[in-house]
Write a protein that holds these residues in place. Sequence first.
Motif, PDB file in Angstrom:
ATOM      1  N   LEU A 273      62.269   9.851  26.388  1.00 46.25           N
ATOM      2  CA  LEU A 273      62.309  10.943  26.265  1.00 46.25           C
ATOM      3  C   LEU A 273      60.669  10.988  25.669  1.00 46.25           C
ATOM      4  N   VAL A 274      59.690  10.366  24.762  1.00 46.29           N
ATOM      5  CA  VAL A 274      58.723  10.135  24.996  1.00 46.29           C
ATOM      6  C   VAL A 274      57.894   9.921  26.116  1.00 46.29           C
ATOM      7  N   LEU A 275      58.486   9.282  26.623  1.00 44.74           N
ATOM      8  CA  LEU A 275      57.810   8.378  28.229  1.00 44.74           C
ATOM      9  C   LEU A 275      57.722   9.964  29.140  1.00 44.74           C
ATOM     10  N   MET A 276      58.498  10.348  29.409  1.00 50.13           N
ATOM     11  CA  MET A 276      59.036  11.872  30.529  1.00 50.13           C
ATOM     12  C   MET A 276      57.810  11.897  30.096  1.00 50.13           C
ATOM     13  N   PRO A 277      56.816  12.915  29.981  1.00 50.63           N
ATOM     14  CA  PRO A 277      55.845  13.476  30.377  1.00 50.63           C
ATOM     15  C   PRO A 277      54.851  12.630  30.925  1.00 50.63           C
ATOM     16  N   MET A 278      55.090  11.423  30.522  1.00 48.87           N
ATOM     17  CA  MET A 278      54.093  10.283  31.305  1.00 48.87           C
ATOM     18  C   MET A 278      53.864  10.588  32.875  1.00 48.87           C
ATOM     19  N   PRO A 279      55.182  10.145  33.355  1.00 45.52           N
ATOM     20  CA  PRO A 279      54.775  10.577  35.054  1.00 45.52           C
ATOM     21  C   PRO A 279      53.268  11.290  35.347  1.00 45.52           C
ATOM     22  N   PHE A 280      53.760  12.933  34.464  1.00 44.49           N
ATOM     23  CA  PHE A 280      52.597  13.912  35.065  1.00 44.49           C
ATOM     24  C   PHE A 280      51.407  14.132  34.671  1.00 44.49           C
ATOM     25  N   ALA A 281      51.327  13.006  33.295  1.00 45.67           N
ATOM     26  CA  ALA A 281      50.024  12.504  33.208  1.00 45.67           C
ATOM     27  C   ALA A 281      49.061  12.050  33.522  1.00 45.67           C
ATOM     28  N   MET A 282      49.844  10.828  34.279  1.00 41.61           N
ATOM     29  CA  MET A 282      49.247   9.706  34.444  1.00 41.61           C
ATOM     30  C   MET A 282      49.094  10.227  36.502  1.00 41.61           C
ATOM     31  N   LEU A 283      49.800  11.059  37.053  1.00 44.70           N
ATOM     32  CA  LEU A 283      50.195  11.912  38.078  1.00 44.70           C
ATOM     33  C   LEU A 283      48.791  12.656  38.364  1.00 44.70           C
ATOM     34  N   GLY A 284      48.345  13.142  37.209  1.00 49.48           N
ATOM     35  CA  GLY A 284      47.385  14.370  37.066  1.00 49.48           C
ATOM     36  C   GLY A 284      46.824  13.445  36.503  1.00 49.48           C
ATOM     37  N   ILE A 285      45.906  12.490  36.655  1.00 46.81           N
ATOM     38  CA  ILE A 285      44.688  11.646  36.245  1.00 46.81           C
ATOM     39  C   ILE A 285      44.088  10.525  37.789  1.00 46.81           C
ATOM     40  N   LEU A 286      45.695  11.116  38.376  1.00 47.99           N
ATOM     41  CA  LEU A 286      45.026  10.321  39.569  1.00 47.99           C
ATOM     42  C   LEU A 286      44.761  10.966  40.703  1.00 47.99           C
ATOM     43  N   VAL A 399      50.155   2.209  48.539  1.00 45.57           N
ATOM     44  CA  VAL A 399      49.253   3.918  47.870  1.00 45.57           C
ATOM     45  C   VAL A 399      49.302   4.042  46.664  1.00 45.57           C
ATOM     46  N   PHE A 400      49.930   3.521  46.158  1.00 43.66           N
ATOM     47  CA  PHE A 400      49.643   4.116  44.581  1.00 43.66           C
ATOM     48  C   PHE A 400      49.048   2.893  44.072  1.00 43.66           C
ATOM     49  N   PRO A 401      48.927   1.871  44.267  1.00 44.76           N
ATOM     50  CA  PRO A 401      48.355   0.821  43.813  1.00 44.76           C
ATOM     51  C   PRO A 401      46.997   0.854  44.468  1.00 44.76           C
ATOM     52  N   ALA A 402      47.082   1.265  45.432  1.00 48.25           N
ATOM     53  CA  ALA A 402      45.488   0.875  46.100  1.00 48.25           C
ATOM     54  C   ALA A 402      44.842   2.124  45.738  1.00 48.25           C
ATOM     55  N   LEU A 406      41.585   1.638  42.522  1.00 50.20           N
ATOM     56  CA  LEU A 406      40.170   2.786  42.394  1.00 50.20           C
ATOM     57  C   LEU A 406      39.554   3.180  41.290  1.00 50.20           C
ATOM     58  N   LEU A 407      40.198   3.345  40.156  1.00 53.78           N
ATOM     59  CA  LEU A 407      39.953   3.819  39.107  1.00 53.78           C
ATOM     60  C   LEU A 407      39.546   2.169  38.580  1.00 53.78           C
ATOM     61  N   PRO A 408      38.433   3.601  37.652  1.00 55.03           N
ATOM     62  CA  PRO A 408      37.686   1.836  36.806  1.00 55.03           C
ATOM     63  C   PRO A 408      38.850   2.035  35.681  1.00 55.03           C
ATOM     64  N   ALA A 409      38.649   0.569  35.005  1.00 56.04           N
ATOM     65  CA  ALA A 409      39.555  -0.160  33.723  1.00 56.04           C
ATOM     66  C   ALA A 409      41.470  -0.202  34.668  1.00 56.04           C
ATOM     67  N   SER A 410      40.753  -0.239  35.880  1.00 56.52           N
ATOM     68  CA  SER A 410      42.357  -0.232  36.516  1.00 56.52           C
ATOM     69  C   SER A 410      43.130  -1.176  36.202  1.00 56.52           C
ATOM     70  N   GLN A 411      43.073  -2.466  35.418  1.00 59.08           N
ATOM     71  CA  GLN A 411      44.522  -3.014  35.196  1.00 59.08           C
ATOM     72  C   GLN A 411      44.933  -2.247  33.719  1.00 59.08           C
ATOM     73  N   VAL A 412      44.329  -1.266  32.937  1.00 62.23           N
ATOM     74  CA  VAL A 412      44.483  -0.458  32.205  1.00 62.23           C
ATOM     75  C   VAL A 412      45.444   0.791  32.859  1.00 62.23           C
ATOM     76  N   PHE A 413      45.157   1.480  34.038  1.00 61.45           N
ATOM     77  CA  PHE A 413      46.193   2.898  34.688  1.00 61.45           C
ATOM     78  C   PHE A 413      47.200   2.352  34.740  1.00 61.45           C
ATOM     79  N   SER A 414      47.113   0.554  35.797  1.00 59.91           N
ATOM     80  CA  SER A 414      48.097   0.169  36.369  1.00 59.91           C
ATOM     81  C   SER A 414      49.292  -0.309  35.230  1.00 59.91           C
ATOM     82  N   VAL A 415      48.929  -1.080  34.142  1.00 63.34           N
ATOM     83  CA  VAL A 415      50.426  -1.337  33.642  1.00 63.34           C
ATOM     84  C   VAL A 415      50.415  -0.001  33.287  1.00 63.34           C
ATOM     85  N   ILE A 416      49.840   0.999  32.312  1.00 61.77           N
ATOM     86  CA  ILE A 416      50.237   2.442  32.204  1.00 61.77           C
ATOM     87  C   ILE A 416      51.386   2.585  33.344  1.00 61.77           C
TER      88      ILE A 416
END
Length: 618
Positions: A273-286, A399-402, A406-416
């Motif tokens: 329930l807590v993590l449900m908004p996360m894909p939306f946020a992650m997709l938004g950032i990407l 495609v998503f990993p690629a 490209l993001l700065p601090a890519s490890q952090v984003f990748s883990v999230i």
Amino acid sequence: MRKIHTESAMGDGMRNIVELVRQHNSDTALNHTAGASTSYSSLHPEPTNNPLYEDHVRSSIDECSLELDHEPTLSKRSLIEEKVPEVSRVRWGSRLMFILSAMGAAVGLGNIWRFPYLVYTHGGGVFLLPYVGALALFGLPLLLLEFSLGQQTQKAAMQALCAVHPRAGGVGFASALGAYFMSIYYSVLISWTWLFLFRSFEDPLPWKGSISDAEAFFYREMLGSCFPASSCTLGTSGKTSLQFGPTMANALNWFMTFVCVSRGAKSIGPASLVLMPMPFAMLGILFLRALALEGAGTGIGFYLTPDFSALADPHLWVNALSQIFFSLSLAVGAMIAYGSYNTQESDVVRSALVVGCCNSACSIFAGFVVFAVIGHLAFEEGKAVADVATGGTGLAFVVFPAALALLPASQVFSVIFFLTLLALGLGSAAALVESFKAVLFEMYPELAQRKYLTSAALCFVGWLIGLCMTTSDGRFFLDIFDHFIAQYVLVPIGLLEVVLVIRYYGVDRMANEILVHTEKAAPGVWAHLVKYVIPPGVGVLLVYNVVDEANSAYGGYVWWGILCGWVMVCCIAASLVYFVFFPAKSSSEAAPGLVNESPPQSPCDPLDGTSASPPVEG
Ligand code: PHE
């Protein structure tokens, strides 16, 4: 609330259950899960003297992180005045909770992995037309039908279908078995996510570079598969061997599913329930990041520009339809169960609209991200968007990993990002296994006494069957499973549900019940769509598909690969037919020693006089 059982059917067992529920009500303030992992049909206790069944009921209630509604428990009035008990039911805490939960069940890897690859495989934007058409004509009406079937009958899938017709329980069993098969390949997908997560801590990310670097990492290094991906298929890639990484990651995954399924949804629900908004946020950032990349506009143009000539390809329509079924979690019993936790007064029409539209909006948004990135990669490599990547099930995992690299601090984003995918995926996988387990417990209450063993057995067998998908040819088996489940299990079961409701329940009756109970009418067009559009539309597509399949093997796979798909479909169909003709035995017959204990005689036990079986005496 409907009166379901007579006093004679009640007995001490029912009182004990009511007591359990009351204690539970006061002891625990359970909150709802993200909707992913709920013990679906097992949440509907029937009156019984069987301690095994009561234990199962208690564990099911524990497992379900829903709020118990105080109102529908055995009311004073029904006890004292009418002496007719009412079955206590778990309830959503609010309508918002229901909507979020249903979205939790709908939004999953299907939005982020399946939808974009189908769009790419069909040459871009043209897929959106049948997709939106299938949503409007089939998806939304069916979602409303499933929600309101659960809500009006106040029963989960198998029993709701039994309420429609006593012999329709087989459809419920088949859908649960389909859910189990689905969990097997869904699990393999999640194991790929695990592997990406483990490698996300490396600096630089091991897939960083061009799209062919990302492809080489995914297909060759991670899956041990042949490369370039487009140059080989099942059986042509030489010797097939079990791959250590995917096999172990899949074992880890099944272990976690076992923990969720045996201990209950509590462990994963609140987290989801807590993590449900996360894909939306992650997709938004990407998306924002991808927009700033050169070539992104070309990719998005490819995504939005339909090539109308492709509309003549029936595969496009079939894939759009099956994607809608897959993505809305239709025909696996989940949405019927979710509807059944509503009170009959809940505004189900608006809920179906919100859930259906938000789910598709999420898929379409994920498409923007994927195509913006593909556009950039095409620009970098000087290729056309249509030629830059290998289509098929691996697309999103390339495609998503690629894009992340490209993001700065890519490890952090990748883990999230991969953690988010894991949360989405694990919740869905647990829900799929739970769905099957709940039906098994409903039919064979003695299994409920060995719930750890049963859960362990289901997970172990799931891992064993999944071994074929963790070999170097595994991705082809996954593709075959996915194709056959989506097109020959979900779609026909959805069609059967509709036909049963039309024939034995009545669409107008359902529309009327919606109006009377919710005081909101279903759109006038709904009944027409259900009666006159869905059966012929889905039927024609299905027949076309089978004929086409007979003429040319799906994906050009070798005959034994296709045979695996058909064997799975036949197992599910056989279970359906079997339970139509031979409803499950009562457990007193099945398990000597339980003779005087009265669990449900079969999934189609009488609850409201619709069943052919005699009432259970307490
Ligand atoms: N709808 C989910 C997805 O899109 C899959 C799923 C189907 C999950 C059925 C649970 C039940 O990934």
